[in-house]
Motif scaffolding. Structure first.
Motif, PDB file in Angstrom:
ATOM      1  N   HIS A  83       0.832  -1.209   0.000  1.00 11.71           N
ATOM      2  CA  HIS A  83       0.000   0.000   0.000  1.00 11.71           C
ATOM      3  C   HIS A  83       0.859   1.248   0.000  1.00 11.71           C
ATOM      4  O   HIS A  83       1.924   1.282   0.592  1.00 11.71           O
ATOM      5  CB  HIS A  83      -0.871   0.043   1.267  1.00 11.71           C
ATOM      6  N   HIS A 112       3.501   0.926   3.017  1.00 10.53           N
ATOM      7  CA  HIS A 112       3.569  -0.158   3.995  1.00 10.53           C
ATOM      8  C   HIS A 112       3.076  -1.469   3.397  1.00 10.53           C
ATOM      9  O   HIS A 112       2.484  -1.480   2.325  1.00 10.53           O
ATOM     10  CB  HIS A 112       2.732   0.184   5.238  1.00 10.53           C
ATOM     11  N   MET A 114       0.542  -4.659   3.893  1.00 13.16           N
ATOM     12  CA  MET A 114      -0.721  -4.918   4.557  1.00 13.16           C
ATOM     13  C   MET A 114      -0.932  -6.431   4.572  1.00 13.16           C
ATOM     14  O   MET A 114      -1.016  -7.053   3.517  1.00 13.16           O
ATOM     15  CB  MET A 114      -1.821  -4.243   3.726  1.00 13.16           C
TER      16      MET A 114
END
Ligand SMILES: [Cu+2]
Length: 157
Positions: A83, A112, A114
C-alpha cells in the motif's frame, strides 16, 4: 598525543536477526548494472485487528540498476498487499520502485505492507516470516519482529 578510539559501534536492536542496515564492508563495484538488494529495519506493530496487520521495512539497493518490489507473501497471512498512502488514505499499488543506489522505505504513515486474512494474530516478541519478490532480483526472506502496537523506530543514523 591522541586517544585512539575503536571503530564506531554499530547499534543493532537485540532481536533483529536481519541483514541490518548497511554492513561495514560494502566492497565490490556498483557499476555492475544490476540491482543489489538488502532488507533492514523490518518490524510489525502488534496488530489491534484480528484479521489485518501492517508491516514496515527498508529495502536498500547498492547496485547500479533499479528494481521493483512486486509481491509479498507471509506465513501468517492469506494475502499481503503493498500500500501507499496518498493524502492520508491508503491504496493498493502493483509495485514500488527501488532506485539504483537508493532505497525504498516503508514506514508508518507512508508506504507499507498490509497483511490480510491473518491465520494467527502476531504477538509482541514473535517474528513473522515474510518473502519479498522483485521484478529482477531473487526473492528475499525476512524475519520481521513483532513490536508493541505503539512502537515507532528510532532513526539510528
Ligand atoms: Cu494499508
Amino acid at each position: 598525543m591522541r586517544l585512539r578510539l575503536g571503530p564506531p559501534a554499530l547499534v543493532i536492536a537485540g532481536a533483529l536477526a536481519l541483514a541490518g542496515c548497511g554492513g561495514s564492508d560494502s566492497g565490490g563495484d556498483s557499476d555492475s548494472g544490476k540491482p543489489e538488494l538488502s532488507v533492514g529495519s523490518a518490524y510489525m506493530p502488534q496488530p489491534v485487528s484480528d484479521d489485518m496487520a501492517a508491516g514496515f521495512l527498508t529495502v536498500t539497493n547498492k547496485g547500479g540498476a533499479a528494481d521493483d518490489l512486486t509481491s509479498v507473501t507471509s506465513d501468517v497471512a492469506g494475502q499481503v498487499t503493498v500500500h501507499e498512502t496518498v493524502d492520508g488514505a491508503m491504496q493498493e499499488v502493483k509495485s514500488l520502485k527501488i532506485p539504483a543506489g537508493g532505497r525504498l522505505e516503508l514506514r508508518s504513515g507512508g508506504d507499507h505492507l498490509m497483511f490480510e486474512q491473518l491465520k494467527r494474530k502476531p504477538k509482541e516478541g514473535q517474528t513473522v516470516s515474510v518473502e519479498l519478490r522483485f521484478a529482477h532480483s531473487a526473492p528475499l526472506k525476512v524475519e520481521m519482529p513483532v513490536k508493541p502496537a505503539t512502537y515507532t523506530p528510532k532513526t539510528g543514523h
